[in-house]
Design an enzyme around this catalytic site. Structure first.
Site, PDB file in Angstrom:
ATOM      1  N   HIS A 253       0.837  -1.190   0.000  1.00 50.90           N
ATOM      2  CA  HIS A 253       0.000   0.000   0.000  1.00 50.90           C
ATOM      3  C   HIS A 253       0.879   1.249   0.000  1.00 50.90           C
ATOM      4  O   HIS A 253       0.491   2.295  -0.496  1.00 50.90           O
ATOM      5  CB  HIS A 253      -0.876   0.056   1.258  1.00 50.90           C
ATOM      6  CG  HIS A 253      -2.004  -0.903   1.256  1.00 50.90           C
ATOM      7  ND1 HIS A 253      -1.935  -2.154   1.791  1.00 50.90           N
ATOM      8  CD2 HIS A 253      -3.246  -0.783   0.765  1.00 50.90           C
ATOM      9  CE1 HIS A 253      -3.085  -2.770   1.637  1.00 50.90           C
ATOM     10  NE2 HIS A 253      -3.899  -1.953   1.017  1.00 50.90           N
ATOM     11  N   ASP A 323      -5.070  -6.395  -7.228  1.00 49.09           N
ATOM     12  CA  ASP A 323      -5.220  -5.622  -6.016  1.00 49.09           C
ATOM     13  C   ASP A 323      -5.423  -4.180  -6.489  1.00 49.09           C
ATOM     14  O   ASP A 323      -5.273  -3.859  -7.669  1.00 49.09           O
ATOM     15  CB  ASP A 323      -3.975  -5.768  -5.141  1.00 49.09           C
ATOM     16  CG  ASP A 323      -4.266  -5.511  -3.682  1.00 49.09           C
ATOM     17  OD1 ASP A 323      -5.250  -4.818  -3.376  1.00 49.09           O
ATOM     18  OD2 ASP A 323      -3.501  -5.982  -2.836  1.00 49.09           O
TER      19      ASP A 323
END
Length: 401
Positions: A253, A323
């Protein structure tokens, strides 16, 4: 890695779980408490004719739109919300819901109570001319969007379940999650995590108790139970994060994640086992880099990883979802259009844009127009788009038939 959808790991629940804490009570009566079931099934529109496989008579733009899963802000919908346009006019294939807005650092994005969520999902389903995926990250433990504090049933972490290693207990909790999602109009869970707990301090996996175990047999057994219980509730499951994030020392992230020196082939074992058992419905890619497999690109953008390893070596013929494409593990190094092009060429089927780490109301038309241009220029073949469209529609047919 975490799902961009995890995307937010940074959005985890304020509730924490510890392996030493007794598991909270859970039963069908508990998880249905307060749930209003009427209308949940009726909200799903009829399956459109030809949904299973044919793509020849479907416009290119609509096939591309089915490859999009986009997040949005709002507890209810009106015509000013771009997701209404994206579903009704562009006919995107799915959306993803969150309780927390990662960019604004506020709660109340899409989920605040069972009653509110049921109303929102009914609106979303009613907008779509074809069955719509409505996805959420409901792993259990720290990574849940339907929190107990909002009135939803309690959950526990994968690590707690794997440590206990009692299939009956795992089945009880997994069935509770699947039934809760179904009762609230959701039909896709970005779970279970099949990453091995190789590095218990891994900030994205081990430190958050998201892995069942370091033992691939234990991971396989508990993941299988999640699939079986969710199948029974007509909720699609998704294994993540391929080819394995459990050995990583960083969080994708937040930036570049290199697993070259930590990853090993044992991390493929849960995928191999479950694919061979026909238990793999979807697989989510990880934005991890391994120069031994691809010296240029992270797994989400890598043909050697997605087509070579996952599809050809492991034999997975189902839906592959990225993702979140807004995660910094990609955006630090590639612009959005390059990310989209390379992910499709790598072999993914669903492009996930949570619009949670960043927020772009025009992401759907931007992406569709870009992919149309790629097809028209010959950089991506229409046959490659057709492959993804057929896989997506086959999964929808399985869920909604």
């Amino acid at each position: 890695m975490l799902k961009g959808t995890d995307h937010s790991i940074m959005e985890q629940s304020d509730q924490s779980s510890s392996g030493s804490t007794p598991l909270p009570p859970c039963s069908r009566r508990t998880f249905l408490k307060g749930a209003v079931l009427a209308g949940a099934a009726a909200a799903i529109p009829p399956l459109m004719a030809g949904c299973g496989s044919s793509s020849g008579d479907v416009p290119l733009e609509q096939k591309i739109a089915q490859m999009l899963m986009v997040g949005f802000r709002g507890l209810t919908l009106d015509d000013s919300n771009y997701i209404v346009r994206d579903i009704r006019d562009y006919r995107i294939g799915g959306t993803i819901l969150f309780d927390r807005d990662a960019k604004l650092k506020t709660y109340g994005r899409n989920i605040v109570s069972p009653e509110q969520l049921q109303g929102l999902t009914a609106q979303l389903h009613a907008l779509s001319a074809t069955p719509l995926f409505i996805a959420v990250d409901q792993e259990g433990g720290k990574i849940v969007r339907l929190k107990e504090s909002y009135g939803f049933p309690p959950t526990v972490s994968a690590q707690q379940l794997g440590t206990l290693n009692n299939p009956a207990v795992t089945r009880m909790y997994a069935d509770s999650i699947g039934a809760t999602l179904a009762a609230n109009g959701l039909n896709m869970n970005f779970a279970p995590v099949v990453d091995l707990n190789i590095n218990p301090q891994s900030p994205a996996i081990g430190a958050l108790e998201r892995s069942f175990s370091a033992d691939p047999a234990i991971v396989t057994n508990h993941a299988r139970i999640f699939v079986e219980t969710h199948d029974a509730n007509r909720v699609a499951t998704c294994f993540k994060h391929f080819p394995g994030h459990g050995s990583a020392t960083a969080d994708s992230h937040l930036g570049f994640v290199d697993v070259t020196d930590t990853w090993s082939a044992v991390e493929l074992e849960p995928y191999r086992n479950l694919i061979n058992e026909d238990k793999a419905r979807m697989v989510m890619t990880a934005h991890v880099f391994n120069r031994h497999i691809d010296s240029q690109l992270p797994a989400t953008l890598s043909q050697p990883f997605i087509t070579g390893m996952l599809r050809e070596q492991l034999g997975f013929g189902g839906v592959v979802v990225t993702d979140d494409l807004q995660m910094q593990g990609l955006t630090q190094f590639f612009d959005y259009k390059t990310i989209v092009e390379k992910s499709i060429l790598a072999g993914v089927d669903i492009i996930l844009v949570s619009n949670n780490l960043e927020y772009d109301p025009e992401i759907t038309p931007t992406t569709i127009n870009h992919v149309v241009d790629l097809v028209n220029s010959g950089r991506i073949s229409e046959q490659r788009i057709d492959q993804s469209y057929r896989r997506i529609m086959a999964l929808k047919g399985r869920l909604f038939a």
